[in-house]
Design a protein around this motif. Structure first.
Motif, PDB file in Angstrom:
ATOM      1  N   PRO A  98      -1.229   1.309  -4.010  1.00 38.17           N
ATOM      2  CA  PRO A  98      -0.788   2.044  -2.463  1.00 38.17           C
ATOM      3  C   PRO A  98      -1.698   3.174  -2.446  1.00 38.17           C
ATOM      4  N   SER A  99      -1.506   4.178  -3.276  1.00 39.63           N
ATOM      5  CA  SER A  99      -2.263   5.341  -3.118  1.00 39.63           C
ATOM      6  C   SER A  99      -3.782   5.201  -2.738  1.00 39.63           C
ATOM      7  N   LEU A 100      -4.422   4.501  -3.411  1.00 46.47           N
ATOM      8  CA  LEU A 100      -5.719   4.378  -3.205  1.00 46.47           C
ATOM      9  C   LEU A 100      -5.813   3.466  -1.982  1.00 46.47           C
ATOM     10  N   ALA A 101      -5.090   2.361  -1.628  1.00 45.49           N
ATOM     11  CA  ALA A 101      -5.369   1.731  -0.170  1.00 45.49           C
ATOM     12  C   ALA A 101      -5.150   2.603   0.978  1.00 45.49           C
ATOM     13  N   ALA A 102      -4.048   3.685   0.723  1.00 47.94           N
ATOM     14  CA  ALA A 102      -3.599   4.559   1.890  1.00 47.94           C
ATOM     15  C   ALA A 102      -4.850   5.727   2.076  1.00 47.94           C
ATOM     16  N   LYS A 103      -5.141   6.226   0.872  1.00 47.99           N
ATOM     17  CA  LYS A 103      -5.994   7.564   0.766  1.00 47.99           C
ATOM     18  C   LYS A 103      -7.370   7.196   0.767  1.00 47.99           C
ATOM     19  N   TRP A 104      -7.864   6.068   0.404  1.00 44.98           N
ATOM     20  CA  TRP A 104      -9.377   5.890   0.156  1.00 44.98           C
ATOM     21  C   TRP A 104      -9.763   4.670   1.042  1.00 44.98           C
ATOM     22  N   LEU A 105      -9.179   3.623   0.594  1.00 43.98           N
ATOM     23  CA  LEU A 105      -9.602   2.136   1.274  1.00 43.98           C
ATOM     24  C   LEU A 105      -9.315   2.132   2.764  1.00 43.98           C
ATOM     25  N   MET A 106      -8.093   2.504   3.223  1.00 44.95           N
ATOM     26  CA  MET A 106      -7.834   2.220   4.711  1.00 44.95           C
ATOM     27  C   MET A 106      -8.871   3.232   5.784  1.00 44.95           C
ATOM     28  N   PRO A 107      -8.840   4.389   5.565  1.00 48.45           N
ATOM     29  CA  PRO A 107      -9.986   5.299   6.308  1.00 48.45           C
ATOM     30  C   PRO A 107     -11.195   4.704   6.375  1.00 48.45           C
ATOM     31  N   ARG A 108     -11.790   3.830   5.437  1.00 51.71           N
ATOM     32  CA  ARG A 108     -13.002   3.133   5.556  1.00 51.71           C
ATOM     33  C   ARG A 108     -13.293   1.814   6.034  1.00 51.71           C
ATOM     34  N   LEU A 109     -12.005   1.006   5.937  1.00 50.82           N
ATOM     35  CA  LEU A 109     -11.863  -0.422   5.918  1.00 50.82           C
ATOM     36  C   LEU A 109     -12.456  -0.897   7.552  1.00 50.82           C
ATOM     37  N   ALA A 110     -12.509  -0.028   8.358  1.00 53.68           N
ATOM     38  CA  ALA A 110     -12.670  -0.402   9.921  1.00 53.68           C
ATOM     39  C   ALA A 110     -14.310  -0.877   9.645  1.00 53.68           C
ATOM     40  N   GLY A 111     -15.246  -0.158   8.884  1.00 55.72           N
ATOM     41  CA  GLY A 111     -16.471  -0.435   8.934  1.00 55.72           C
ATOM     42  C   GLY A 111     -16.794  -1.943   8.321  1.00 55.72           C
ATOM     43  N   PHE A 112     -15.871  -2.271   7.493  1.00 54.10           N
ATOM     44  CA  PHE A 112     -16.119  -3.677   6.673  1.00 54.10           C
ATOM     45  C   PHE A 112     -15.517  -4.759   7.802  1.00 54.10           C
ATOM     46  N   ILE A 113     -14.460  -4.243   8.258  1.00 55.50           N
ATOM     47  CA  ILE A 113     -13.892  -5.414   9.310  1.00 55.50           C
ATOM     48  C   ILE A 113     -15.017  -5.583  10.494  1.00 55.50           C
ATOM     49  N   GLU A 114     -15.633  -4.543  11.055  1.00 54.01           N
ATOM     50  CA  GLU A 114     -16.706  -4.604  11.900  1.00 54.01           C
ATOM     51  C   GLU A 114     -17.964  -5.234  11.784  1.00 54.01           C
ATOM     52  N   ALA A 115     -18.131  -5.269  10.346  1.00 54.15           N
ATOM     53  CA  ALA A 115     -19.431  -5.861   9.954  1.00 54.15           C
ATOM     54  C   ALA A 115     -19.399  -7.087   9.423  1.00 54.15           C
ATOM     55  N   HIS A 116     -17.917  -7.908   9.099  1.00 49.18           N
ATOM     56  CA  HIS A 116     -17.728  -9.012   8.830  1.00 49.18           C
ATOM     57  C   HIS A 116     -16.598  -9.564   9.722  1.00 49.18           C
ATOM     58  N   ASP A 124      -3.191  -5.935   0.394  1.00 53.71           N
ATOM     59  CA  ASP A 124      -1.841  -6.097  -0.130  1.00 53.71           C
ATOM     60  C   ASP A 124      -1.736  -4.779  -1.293  1.00 53.71           C
ATOM     61  N   GLY A 125      -0.712  -3.844  -0.691  1.00 58.37           N
ATOM     62  CA  GLY A 125      -0.794  -2.616  -1.456  1.00 58.37           C
ATOM     63  C   GLY A 125       0.461  -2.459  -2.562  1.00 58.37           C
ATOM     64  N   THR A 126      -0.251  -2.913  -3.780  1.00 54.11           N
ATOM     65  CA  THR A 126       1.007  -2.682  -4.760  1.00 54.11           C
ATOM     66  C   THR A 126       0.381  -2.335  -6.087  1.00 54.11           C
ATOM     67  N   VAL A 213       8.127  19.671  -8.938  1.00 52.98           N
ATOM     68  CA  VAL A 213       8.469  18.427  -8.203  1.00 52.98           C
ATOM     69  C   VAL A 213       7.740  17.518  -8.603  1.00 52.98           C
ATOM     70  N   LEU A 214       8.410  16.087  -8.521  1.00 49.93           N
ATOM     71  CA  LEU A 214       7.750  14.969  -9.307  1.00 49.93           C
ATOM     72  C   LEU A 214       7.848  13.666  -8.376  1.00 49.93           C
ATOM     73  N   PHE A 215       6.707  13.068  -8.245  1.00 49.68           N
ATOM     74  CA  PHE A 215       6.533  11.953  -7.306  1.00 49.68           C
ATOM     75  C   PHE A 215       5.946  10.891  -8.110  1.00 49.68           C
ATOM     76  N   ASP A 216       6.147   9.512  -7.873  1.00 44.79           N
ATOM     77  CA  ASP A 216       5.648   8.441  -8.519  1.00 44.79           C
ATOM     78  C   ASP A 216       4.615   7.575  -8.005  1.00 44.79           C
ATOM     79  N   ARG A 217       4.094   8.354  -6.686  1.00 49.20           N
ATOM     80  CA  ARG A 217       2.710   7.964  -6.150  1.00 49.20           C
ATOM     81  C   ARG A 217       1.962   9.001  -5.667  1.00 49.20           C
ATOM     82  N   SER A 218       0.784   8.893  -5.949  1.00 42.95           N
ATOM     83  CA  SER A 218      -0.301  10.163  -5.700  1.00 42.95           C
ATOM     84  C   SER A 218      -0.335  10.286  -4.380  1.00 42.95           C
ATOM     85  N   HIS A 219      -0.266   9.406  -3.187  1.00 34.28           N
ATOM     86  CA  HIS A 219      -0.293   9.749  -2.166  1.00 34.28           C
ATOM     87  C   HIS A 219       0.877  10.753  -1.509  1.00 34.28           C
TER      88      HIS A 219
END
Length: 306
Positions: A98-116, A124-126, A213-219
């Motif tokens: 989930p954290s990689l999807a939200a913080k790194w993948l999603m901000p870039r994904l439009a480029g892949f969608i436009e190219a393909h 699937d974020g899990t 303070v503790l969290f279980d997700r990096s995002h």
């Protein structure tokens, strides 16, 4: 007569990596798939698959045959859809933490969608590792240590881990490592790099309990640091946008250089033959390399890592 149905079923089995998965995809029973494979093997006069527990593996002849037919079968499918007036769309399902999807993948994904535009993309974020034999996931960016026998595993990028906080909490370079135990520290409980590792590398003894303070997700850790909860220890890969935009800074003047690879491109080896999987991996590599260059420049300009 060439057994086209049997060839189609073999293609599905080789792509799915299992008879059960192929049967689900084709809407038939596993026994029907097995019968078609047996008939194709009889026609060709050679074994194409062998059982390996609940999965199957291609024989050397099967590997070679799949390489020869995969492009042609995919073109036949595309041509058939096109002639019927359908827009050719191939579903591409990508699993990512989930954290990689939200913080790194999603901000870039439009480029892949436009190219393909021919791919219908599902993210699937899990954190659950994919069972490629039973789940309809094409490729995964998996968090972990990279030890998954039997799968294709490629490191995404080497990450630098550093203290980060909102500039209102502490300005860049204003603290020494020994000052941090007196501050509120944000913990990412599932991270492979914990505060105790950082303090050991920085040469700081920390026997007492910290305010934390503790969290279980990096995002959530990153968002908490931006909100001023305290100082987090995070990967610049995940905190990239916040560091780039100045919403987070490194408050330590000379942090120790702690690096690790925690994200990996993972899929069954046979999936690498699929055009949609190759296209996604190629795109991820380009994005990764561009990010690494920008991160190095930011690291240098702000003196985040000495």
């Amino acid at each position: 007569m060439i057994p086209f149905r049997a060839i189609s079923m073999f293609h599905a089995v080789a792509r799915a990596g299992s008879i059960v998965g192929a049967a689900q995809e084709q809407g038939v029973t596993p026994s029907a798939i097995s019968q078609q494979i047996h008939s194709l093997e009889a026609y060709l006069g050679t074994a194409l698959v062998i059982k390996d527990g609940r999965t199957i593996k291609l024989t050397e002849a099967g590997e070679r045959y799949f390489e020869l037919i995969v492009g042609s079968v995919e073109r036949i499918v595309e041509a058939t859809h096109a002639l019927r007036g359908f827009r050719v769309v191939a579903a591409l399902t990508v699993r990512a933490a989930p954290s990689l999807a939200a913080k790194w993948l999603m901000p870039r994904l439009a480029g892949f969608i436009e190219a393909h535009p021919q791919f219908e993309v599902r993210i699937d974020g899990t954190n659950e590792p994919t069972n490629f034999d039973r789940e309809g996931v094409d490729i995964e960016i998996r968090h972990g240590e990279g030890q998954w026998p039997g799968l294709y595993v490629e490191p995404l990028v080497e990450e630098h881990f550093l203290p980060v906080c909102a500039p209102a909490y502490a300005t860049a370079g204003s603290l020494a490592p020994q000052d941090l135990p007196d501050r509120r520290l944000i913990h990412s409980v599932k991270s492979q790099i914990q505060w105790k590792h950082w303090f050991a590398r920085a040469g700081v003894a920390t026997d007492r309990r910290w305010s934390r303070v503790l969290f279980d997700r990096s995002h959530m850790v990153i968002d908490g640091a931006v909100a001023g909860f305290g100082i987090a220890l995070e990967s610049e890969l995940l905190a990239w946008e916040e560091l780039r935009d100045g919403r987070l800074v490194c408050p330590v003047a000379a942090p120790p250089d702690i690096t690790a690879v925690t994200q990996w491109i993972v899929c069954p080896h046979e999936r690498l033959r699929l055009g949609k999987v190759r296209a996604f991996i190629d795109w991820v590599r380009l994005e990764r390399d561009a990010w690494a260059r920008n991160a190095a420049a930011l690291r240098s300009s702000y003196g985040l890592i000495v």
